[in-house]
Enzyme design. Structure first.
Site, PDB file in Angstrom:
ATOM      1  N   SER A 149       0.861  -1.182   0.000  1.00 37.38           N
ATOM      2  CA  SER A 149       0.000   0.000   0.000  1.00 37.38           C
ATOM      3  C   SER A 149       0.897   1.232   0.000  1.00 37.38           C
ATOM      4  CB  SER A 149      -0.892   0.004   1.245  1.00 37.38           C
ATOM      5  OG  SER A 149      -1.532   1.256   1.414  1.00 37.38           O
ATOM      6  N   TYR A 164      -1.521  -0.845  10.679  1.00 40.27           N
ATOM      7  CA  TYR A 164      -1.725  -1.079   9.243  1.00 40.27           C
ATOM      8  C   TYR A 164      -0.533  -0.565   8.443  1.00 40.27           C
ATOM      9  CZ  TYR A 164      -3.807  -1.049   4.594  1.00 40.27           C
ATOM     10  OH  TYR A 164      -4.046  -1.263   3.257  1.00 40.27           O
TER      11      TYR A 164
END
Length: 260
Positions: A149, A164
């Site tokens: 990501s 995350y």
């Protein structure tokens, strides 16, 4: 055969896609199948998994499904064993399964919340890569595509940095570590780092905070959020012969978000 078909045709290849019951995973599975691959769908969400398998079979694709949890090594091993028993090999792993953001400040995040994200996103991806990699090493051939990501490189404005972001930075490291070990055996390990895509979790996130949607969109030079299908080309590139000499690379697909 045209040069495009020669580079991107996956006829005869066998792929495992984790988190394949819906969302990006479902799109990835269909993309590989359309290119000619036989696909195993792996997910812990039974109803969605069976529905996706049925839809793909009705479309004429050769696929199978496996209900399991990527953090359970025995379940991943059983899945791969069944793939080998049915197809005789495993050529492609799309390490897509993961969990979303725990949007809390670090001081308000419990150790249990932290560990859950790390366990699924990092340990689960390692387990799948390890077990799939063992089969690929036997044939000295394989493609492993991890899901990173842009949050593995920056802390996105408007959300809290935490587990995350750390997990996705770890995926970048895992991708490079595995590539350094396995490139010599003709196994390509790379990753995709998406920006803001209109997946179901993001839709829910934006719905709960419309102001954040506007903020995020304004930070994207392309001027819009992406649809899941806009990752299909990158996935196919990394799964095919077109990326034969690409190892340990994290490809950003973010509408230009990272240029600022």
């Amino acid at each position: 055969m045209t040069i495009v078909n020669e580079l991107f045709d996956l006829t005869g290849e066998v792929a495992l896609v984790t988190g394949a019951s819906k969302g990006l995973g479902k799109m990835f599975a269909n993309t590989l199948a359309k290119a000619g691959a036989k696909v195993c769908l792996f997910s812990f969400e039974k109803d969605d998994l069976l529905r996706t398998e049925q839809e793909m079979k009705e479309a004429g694709y050769d696929c199978m499904s496996f209900l399991g949890d990527i953090t359970h090594e025995d379940e991943v091993q059983q899945c791969v064993d069944e793939i080998i028993a049915r197809y005789g090999k495993l050529d492609i792993l799309v390490n897509n399964a993961g969990i979303g953001r725990c949007n809390k400040t670090p001081d308000n995040t419990s150790l249990q919340e932290w560990e859950r994200v790390i366990d699924i996103n990092v340990n689960g991806s390692f387990i799948c890569a390890k077990i799939a990699g063992k089969e690929m090493l036997k044939r000295k051939k394989g493609k492993i595509i991890n899901m990173s990501s842009i949050s593995g490189k920056v802390i996105n404005k408007g959300v809290h940095g935490g587990s995350y972001d750390v997990s996705k930075a770890a995926i970048d490291g895992l991708t490079k570590a595995l590539a350094s070990e396995w490139a010599q055996y003709n196994i390509n390990v790379n990753a995709i780092a998406p920006g803001y895509f209109m997946t179901d979790p993001n839709k829910e996130f934006f719905k709960a905070d419309p102001g954040f949607y506007d903020l995020a969109k304004d930070l994207i030079p392309a001027g819009h959020m992406a649809e899941p299908e806009e990752l299909a080309g990158t996935l196919l590139y990394l799964a095919s012969k077109a990326s034969a000499y690409v190892h340990g690379t994290i490809i950003q697909v973010d509408g230009g978000y990272m240029v600022w």
